[in-house]
Design a protein around this motif. Structure first.
Motif, PDB file in Angstrom:
ATOM      1  N   LYS A   1       0.839  -1.210   0.000  1.00  0.00           N
ATOM      2  CA  LYS A   1       0.000   0.000   0.000  1.00  0.00           C
ATOM      3  C   LYS A   1       0.868   1.251   0.000  1.00  0.00           C
ATOM      4  N   ASN A   2       1.901   1.256   0.848  1.00  0.00           N
ATOM      5  CA  ASN A   2       2.808   2.417   0.905  1.00  0.00           C
ATOM      6  C   ASN A   2       3.546   2.589  -0.407  1.00  0.00           C
ATOM      7  N   GLU A   3       3.997   1.479  -0.945  1.00  0.00           N
ATOM      8  CA  GLU A   3       4.794   1.541  -2.174  1.00  0.00           C
ATOM      9  C   GLU A   3       3.936   2.057  -3.328  1.00  0.00           C
ATOM     10  N   LYS A   4       2.697   1.618  -3.388  1.00  0.00           N
ATOM     11  CA  LYS A   4       1.795   2.086  -4.445  1.00  0.00           C
ATOM     12  C   LYS A   4       1.660   3.610  -4.377  1.00  0.00           C
ATOM     13  N   GLN A   5       1.437   4.118  -3.161  1.00  0.00           N
ATOM     14  CA  GLN A   5       1.309   5.578  -2.986  1.00  0.00           C
ATOM     15  C   GLN A   5       2.580   6.290  -3.408  1.00  0.00           C
ATOM     16  N   ARG A   6       3.727   5.673  -3.091  1.00  0.00           N
ATOM     17  CA  ARG A   6       5.001   6.316  -3.407  1.00  0.00           C
ATOM     18  C   ARG A   6       5.239   6.338  -4.914  1.00  0.00           C
ATOM     19  N   ILE A   7       4.820   5.295  -5.593  1.00  0.00           N
ATOM     20  CA  ILE A   7       4.976   5.272  -7.054  1.00  0.00           C
ATOM     21  C   ILE A   7       4.108   6.378  -7.658  1.00  0.00           C
ATOM     22  N   GLU A   8       2.863   6.442  -7.175  1.00  0.00           N
ATOM     23  CA  GLU A   8       1.946   7.440  -7.737  1.00  0.00           C
ATOM     24  C   GLU A   8       2.423   8.863  -7.444  1.00  0.00           C
ATOM     25  N   ALA A   9       3.128   9.060  -6.324  1.00  0.00           N
ATOM     26  CA  ALA A   9       3.646  10.391  -5.980  1.00  0.00           C
ATOM     27  C   ALA A   9       5.075  10.583  -6.475  1.00  0.00           C
ATOM     28  N   ASP A  10       5.578   9.594  -7.220  1.00  0.00           N
ATOM     29  CA  ASP A  10       6.941   9.654  -7.754  1.00  0.00           C
ATOM     30  C   ASP A  10       7.993   9.811  -6.653  1.00  0.00           C
ATOM     31  N   LYS A  11       7.808   9.063  -5.584  1.00  0.00           N
ATOM     32  CA  LYS A  11       8.762   9.088  -4.458  1.00  0.00           C
ATOM     33  C   LYS A  11       9.624   7.835  -4.504  1.00  0.00           C
ATOM     34  N   PRO A  12      10.847   7.910  -3.947  1.00  0.00           N
ATOM     35  CA  PRO A  12      11.726   6.742  -4.006  1.00  0.00           C
ATOM     36  C   PRO A  12      11.170   5.528  -3.265  1.00  0.00           C
ATOM     37  N   ARG A  13      11.716   4.374  -3.580  1.00  0.00           N
ATOM     38  CA  ARG A  13      11.286   3.136  -2.936  1.00  0.00           C
ATOM     39  C   ARG A  13      11.570   3.173  -1.433  1.00  0.00           C
ATOM     40  N   GLN A  14      10.748   2.454  -0.666  1.00  0.00           N
ATOM     41  CA  GLN A  14      11.057   2.264   0.757  1.00  0.00           C
ATOM     42  C   GLN A  14      12.347   1.448   0.832  1.00  0.00           C
ATOM     43  N   LYS A  15      12.974   1.505   2.012  1.00  0.00           N
ATOM     44  CA  LYS A  15      14.169   0.705   2.242  1.00  0.00           C
ATOM     45  C   LYS A  15      13.859  -0.767   1.930  1.00  0.00           C
ATOM     46  N   PHE A  16      14.826  -1.497   1.361  1.00  0.00           N
ATOM     47  CA  PHE A  16      14.565  -2.901   1.008  1.00  0.00           C
ATOM     48  C   PHE A  16      14.051  -3.670   2.235  1.00  0.00           C
ATOM     49  N   PRO A  17      12.888  -4.306   2.117  1.00  0.00           N
ATOM     50  CA  PRO A  17      12.298  -4.960   3.301  1.00  0.00           C
ATOM     51  C   PRO A  17      12.949  -6.316   3.593  1.00  0.00           C
ATOM     52  N   LYS A  18      14.104  -6.256   4.249  1.00  0.00           N
ATOM     53  CA  LYS A  18      14.867  -7.484   4.551  1.00  0.00           C
ATOM     54  C   LYS A  18      14.053  -8.477   5.367  1.00  0.00           C
ATOM     55  N   GLU A  19      13.165  -7.937   6.216  1.00  0.00           N
ATOM     56  CA  GLU A  19      12.440  -8.853   7.110  1.00  0.00           C
ATOM     57  C   GLU A  19      11.515  -9.799   6.337  1.00  0.00           C
ATOM     58  N   PHE A  20      11.240  -9.502   5.064  1.00  0.00           N
ATOM     59  CA  PHE A  20      10.366 -10.403   4.296  1.00  0.00           C
ATOM     60  C   PHE A  20      11.035 -11.767   4.055  1.00  0.00           C
ATOM     61  N   GLU A  21      12.356 -11.843   4.315  1.00  0.00           N
ATOM     62  CA  GLU A  21      13.039 -13.149   4.252  1.00  0.00           C
ATOM     63  C   GLU A  21      12.424 -14.141   5.234  1.00  0.00           C
ATOM     64  N   LYS A  22      11.754 -13.594   6.247  1.00  0.00           N
ATOM     65  CA  LYS A  22      11.126 -14.468   7.254  1.00  0.00           C
ATOM     66  C   LYS A  22      10.022 -15.320   6.646  1.00  0.00           C
ATOM     67  N   ILE A  23       9.618 -15.005   5.410  1.00  0.00           N
ATOM     68  CA  ILE A  23       8.611 -15.829   4.730  1.00  0.00           C
ATOM     69  C   ILE A  23       9.108 -17.274   4.633  1.00  0.00           C
ATOM     70  N   ASN A  24      10.431 -17.472   4.690  1.00  0.00           N
ATOM     71  CA  ASN A  24      11.018 -18.820   4.635  1.00  0.00           C
ATOM     72  C   ASN A  24      10.855 -19.611   5.923  1.00  0.00           C
ATOM     73  N   THR A  25      10.736 -18.907   7.043  1.00  0.00           N
ATOM     74  CA  THR A  25      10.821 -19.595   8.331  1.00  0.00           C
ATOM     75  C   THR A  25       9.622 -19.360   9.249  1.00  0.00           C
ATOM     76  N   ALA A  26       8.831 -18.305   8.999  1.00  0.00           N
ATOM     77  CA  ALA A  26       7.747 -17.966   9.930  1.00  0.00           C
ATOM     78  C   ALA A  26       6.731 -19.105  10.006  1.00  0.00           C
ATOM     79  N   THR A  27       6.267 -19.390  11.217  1.00  0.00           N
ATOM     80  CA  THR A  27       5.306 -20.491  11.374  1.00  0.00           C
ATOM     81  C   THR A  27       3.897 -20.026  10.999  1.00  0.00           C
ATOM     82  N   VAL A  28       3.159 -20.928  10.377  1.00  0.00           N
ATOM     83  CA  VAL A  28       1.808 -20.605   9.936  1.00  0.00           C
ATOM     84  C   VAL A  28       0.790 -21.085  10.965  1.00  0.00           C
ATOM     85  N   THR A  29      -0.421 -20.602  10.828  1.00  0.00           N
ATOM     86  CA  THR A  29      -1.523 -20.993  11.698  1.00  0.00           C
ATOM     87  C   THR A  29      -1.647 -22.520  11.714  1.00  0.00           C
ATOM     88  N   PRO A  30      -1.740 -23.117  12.923  1.00  0.00           N
ATOM     89  CA  PRO A  30      -1.857 -24.575  12.978  1.00  0.00           C
ATOM     90  C   PRO A  30      -3.011 -25.057  12.103  1.00  0.00           C
TER      91      PRO A  30
END
Ligand code: HEC
Length: 129
Positions: free
Chosen positions: A39-68
């Motif tokens: 959502k933030n990135e979409k707004q930034r593109i539309e306002a021609d603003k630079p990208r947010q800092k690279f979201p390193k924490e999304f690497e957790k998609i590899n290890t985060a536990t899912v709902t039982p």
């Protein structure tokens, strides 16, 4: 325990309920931050603003536990890899930004259609026409 302490504990309990959705898995929490990121990135593109800092924490998609009880499909790893490479491509500033952003959103949807259809429409609405 005095009445005052009882009231205090009661209020503390109420504030916890309103601040966090109870019983959300680490994966679900991460995903909500991923949606906020889009959502933030979409707004930034539309306002021609630079990208947010690279979201390193999304690497957790590899290890985060899912709902039982949540079933991941055999292609889960492949969907994760597609998501990660689309995210890297989005930060390659030589490529057209809007197009790469929409591709990133598509990799969320590809996995969601199989594993978790609920938020597909919300995610899809982040695409930039
Ligand atoms: C590889 C598969 C995969 C990819 C890629 C993926 N998701 Fe998810 N998503 C899931 C799964 C599985 C859940 C359920 C997690 C749970 O319940 O523990 C989920 C849950 C969610 C939820 C709902 C959380 C809840 O239960 O309230 C949202 C919102 C969401 N994802 C957004 C996104 C967004 C935005 C992207 C892309 C930036 C994305 N997802 C990419 C698999 C994926």
């Amino acid at each position: 325990m005095s009445n005052k302490n009882i009231i205090y504990l009661f209020l503390l309990g109420l504030s916890c309920i309103s601040l966090t959705v109870p019983n959300q898995s680490p994966m679900a929490k991460l995903m909500h931050r991923m949606l906020t990121y889009l959502k933030n990135e979409k707004q930034r593109i539309e306002a021609d603003k630079p990208r947010q800092k690279f979201p390193k924490e999304f690497e957790k998609i590899n290890t985060a536990t899912v709902t039982p009880g949540k079933k991941l499909v055999p292609e889960h790893r492949e969907y994760v890899e597609n998501f990660r490479s689309a995210l890297a491509a989005y930060y390659n500033t030589d490529l057209p930004r809007r197009e790469q952003f929409n591709r990133l959103v598509s990799t969320c949807i590809k996995c969601h259609e199989r594993e978790c259809p609920g938020p597909v429409e919300t995610i899809n609405s982040q695409k930039i026409p």
